[in-house]
Design a protein around this motif. Structure first.
Motif, mmCIF file in Angstrom:
data_model
loop_
_atom_site.group_PDB
_atom_site.id
_atom_site.type_symbol
_atom_site.label_atom_id
_atom_site.label_comp_id
_atom_site.label_asym_id
_atom_site.label_seq_id
_atom_site.Cartn_x
_atom_site.Cartn_y
_atom_site.Cartn_z
ATOM 1 N N LYS A 16 0.815 -1.211 0.000
ATOM 2 C CA LYS A 16 0.000 0.000 0.000
ATOM 3 C C LYS A 16 0.851 1.263 0.000
ATOM 4 O O LYS A 16 0.491 2.252 -0.627
ATOM 5 C CB LYS A 16 -1.047 -0.014 1.116
ATOM 6 N N VAL A 17 2.010 1.235 0.676
ATOM 7 C CA VAL A 17 2.893 2.403 0.681
ATOM 8 C C VAL A 17 3.473 2.620 -0.713
ATOM 9 O O VAL A 17 3.511 3.750 -1.211
ATOM 10 C CB VAL A 17 4.016 2.243 1.736
ATOM 11 N N TRP A 18 3.894 1.550 -1.362
ATOM 12 C CA TRP A 18 4.492 1.696 -2.691
ATOM 13 C C TRP A 18 3.449 2.120 -3.722
ATOM 14 O O TRP A 18 3.741 2.916 -4.617
ATOM 15 C CB TRP A 18 5.227 0.420 -3.094
ATOM 16 N N ALA A 19 2.227 1.628 -3.600
ATOM 17 C CA ALA A 19 1.141 2.069 -4.499
ATOM 18 C C ALA A 19 0.833 3.551 -4.273
ATOM 19 O O ALA A 19 0.560 4.288 -5.228
ATOM 20 C CB ALA A 19 -0.105 1.212 -4.274
ATOM 21 N N TYR A 20 0.873 3.977 -3.028
ATOM 22 C CA TYR A 20 0.675 5.390 -2.673
ATOM 23 C C TYR A 20 1.737 6.247 -3.373
ATOM 24 O O TYR A 20 1.429 7.258 -3.998
ATOM 25 C CB TYR A 20 0.780 5.516 -1.155
ATOM 26 N N ARG A 21 2.994 5.806 -3.277
ATOM 27 C CA ARG A 21 4.105 6.515 -3.918
ATOM 28 C C ARG A 21 3.874 6.616 -5.424
ATOM 29 O O ARG A 21 4.027 7.697 -6.018
ATOM 30 C CB ARG A 21 5.412 5.780 -3.619
ATOM 31 N N GLU A 22 3.517 5.496 -6.046
ATOM 32 C CA GLU A 22 3.306 5.473 -7.493
ATOM 33 C C GLU A 22 2.185 6.423 -7.917
ATOM 34 O O GLU A 22 2.280 7.080 -8.947
ATOM 35 C CB GLU A 22 3.020 4.052 -7.975
ATOM 36 N N GLU A 23 1.125 6.486 -7.114
ATOM 37 C CA GLU A 23 0.024 7.387 -7.460
ATOM 38 C C GLU A 23 0.490 8.834 -7.473
ATOM 39 O O GLU A 23 0.155 9.601 -8.369
ATOM 40 C CB GLU A 23 -1.137 7.218 -6.477
ATOM 41 N N PHE A 24 1.291 9.222 -6.489
ATOM 42 C CA PHE A 24 1.816 10.585 -6.447
ATOM 43 C C PHE A 24 2.738 10.852 -7.626
ATOM 44 O O PHE A 24 2.671 11.921 -8.246
ATOM 45 C CB PHE A 24 2.544 10.853 -5.128
ATOM 46 N N LEU A 25 3.609 9.910 -7.950
ATOM 47 C CA LEU A 25 4.510 10.089 -9.087
ATOM 48 C C LEU A 25 3.722 10.199 -10.379
ATOM 49 O O LEU A 25 4.028 11.048 -11.222
ATOM 50 C CB LEU A 25 5.512 8.928 -9.153
ATOM 51 N N ASN A 26 2.685 9.386 -10.546
ATOM 52 C CA ASN A 26 1.856 9.438 -11.753
ATOM 53 C C ASN A 26 1.101 10.754 -11.876
ATOM 54 O O ASN A 26 0.825 11.202 -12.994
ATOM 55 C CB ASN A 26 0.879 8.265 -11.786
ATOM 56 N N LEU A 37 9.724 9.404 1.043
ATOM 57 C CA LEU A 37 9.220 8.340 0.167
ATOM 58 C C LEU A 37 9.499 8.619 -1.314
ATOM 59 O O LEU A 37 9.807 7.701 -2.071
ATOM 60 C CB LEU A 37 7.722 8.137 0.405
ATOM 61 N N ALA A 38 9.436 9.858 -1.724
ATOM 62 C CA ALA A 38 9.643 10.195 -3.135
ATOM 63 C C ALA A 38 11.047 9.826 -3.604
ATOM 64 O O ALA A 38 11.237 9.401 -4.744
ATOM 65 C CB ALA A 38 9.393 11.683 -3.373
ATOM 66 N N GLU A 39 12.036 9.956 -2.733
ATOM 67 C CA GLU A 39 13.425 9.699 -3.098
ATOM 68 C C GLU A 39 13.834 8.246 -2.897
ATOM 69 O O GLU A 39 14.900 7.832 -3.354
ATOM 70 C CB GLU A 39 14.363 10.593 -2.270
ATOM 71 N N ALA A 40 13.026 7.466 -2.217
ATOM 72 C CA ALA A 40 13.383 6.090 -1.886
ATOM 73 C C ALA A 40 13.480 5.232 -3.144
ATOM 74 O O ALA A 40 12.664 5.349 -4.052
ATOM 75 C CB ALA A 40 12.358 5.494 -0.927
ATOM 76 N N SER A 42 13.512 1.867 -2.802
ATOM 77 C CA SER A 42 12.755 0.652 -2.483
ATOM 78 C C SER A 42 12.007 0.876 -1.179
ATOM 79 O O SER A 42 12.342 1.781 -0.400
ATOM 80 C CB SER A 42 13.694 -0.549 -2.323
ATOM 81 N N PHE A 43 11.011 0.039 -0.935
ATOM 82 C CA PHE A 43 10.287 0.129 0.326
ATOM 83 C C PHE A 43 11.236 -0.144 1.490
ATOM 84 O O PHE A 43 11.187 0.543 2.503
ATOM 85 C CB PHE A 43 9.120 -0.860 0.368
ATOM 86 N N GLU A 44 12.090 -1.138 1.344
ATOM 87 C CA GLU A 44 13.007 -1.505 2.419
ATOM 88 C C GLU A 44 13.900 -0.332 2.807
ATOM 89 O O GLU A 44 14.123 -0.084 3.986
ATOM 90 C CB GLU A 44 13.856 -2.720 2.012
ATOM 91 N N GLN A 45 14.400 0.388 1.807
ATOM 92 C CA GLN A 45 15.240 1.561 2.071
ATOM 93 C C GLN A 45 14.442 2.617 2.824
ATOM 94 O O GLN A 45 14.898 3.176 3.809
ATOM 95 C CB GLN A 45 15.784 2.132 0.765
ATOM 96 N N TRP A 46 13.228 2.911 2.327
ATOM 97 C CA TRP A 46 12.394 3.922 2.976
ATOM 98 C C TRP A 46 12.056 3.506 4.411
ATOM 99 O O TRP A 46 12.151 4.305 5.331
ATOM 100 C CB TRP A 46 11.104 4.134 2.176
#
Length: 172
Positions: A16-26, A37-40, A42-46
């Motif tokens: 859900k966090v990665w999908a959230y990120r993708e929605e903002f980028l899109n 999150l924008a600069e991460a 991977s999820f693991e890194q963030w």
């Protein structure tokens, strides 16, 4: 939208966090209050940086300790937004940023805005409302459908395909 609850992110929230990120980028939208999150990459890194940022001893150089929360819909558990609470202010945050940074999922903002606009349409005495979007704008189509839109047809003009949705206000 139902009520919200704040929760600390866990590894179980990766999708859900990665999908959230993708929605903002899109949507080319700013991801404020997301703990980087924008600069991460991977999820693991963030997630590991998020944990480190909570503590004075492990926070990134130049940053103050902060806790990032997920704002989740109480009924659906959908990730609606993120909020970052800074534990204290430095001189930069005192001028720009403050104690709290946050963002709300772009499609949630649009969904709520359209719902509010439909209420206004009712006060104008409208019983049926036409809402259109470009066929390539999948997020907008989802917002329209979520608010009761029924696709009537698609019209092409100069290579652009417009989807035409009608929303009935009489049964809402």
């Amino acid at each position: 939208m139902n009520g919200l609850r704040l929760a600390l992110p866990t590894p179980a929230d990766e999708q859900k966090v990665w999908a959230y990120r993708e929605e903002f980028l899109n949507h080319v939208s700013s991801m404020d209050g997301t703990g980087g999150l924008a600069e991460a990459q991977s999820f693991e890194q963030w997630y590991s940086q998020n944990l480190a940022n909570r503590c004075e001893q492990t926070v990134q150089p130049g940053f103050v300790p902060a806790t990032t929360f997920l704002a989740l819909d109480e009924e659906t558990d959908e990730l609606i937004g993120m909020i970052d609470i800074r534990h204290y202010l430095n001189s930069a945050l005192l001028k720009h940023g403050g104690h709290i940074g946050y963002s709300v999922r772009p499609t949630c903002r649009a969904t709520e805005m359209l719902a509010l606009a439909l209420k206004q349409c009712r006060t104008l005495g409208l019983h049926r409302v036409l809402v259109t979007c470009n066929r390539t704008n999948l997020a907008s189509a989802r917002v329209i459908v979520h608010n009761g839109g029924v696709l009537e047809n698609e019209l092409e003009n100069g290579g652009i395909v417009t989807q035409r949705y009608w929303i009935s206000l009489s049964d809402k």
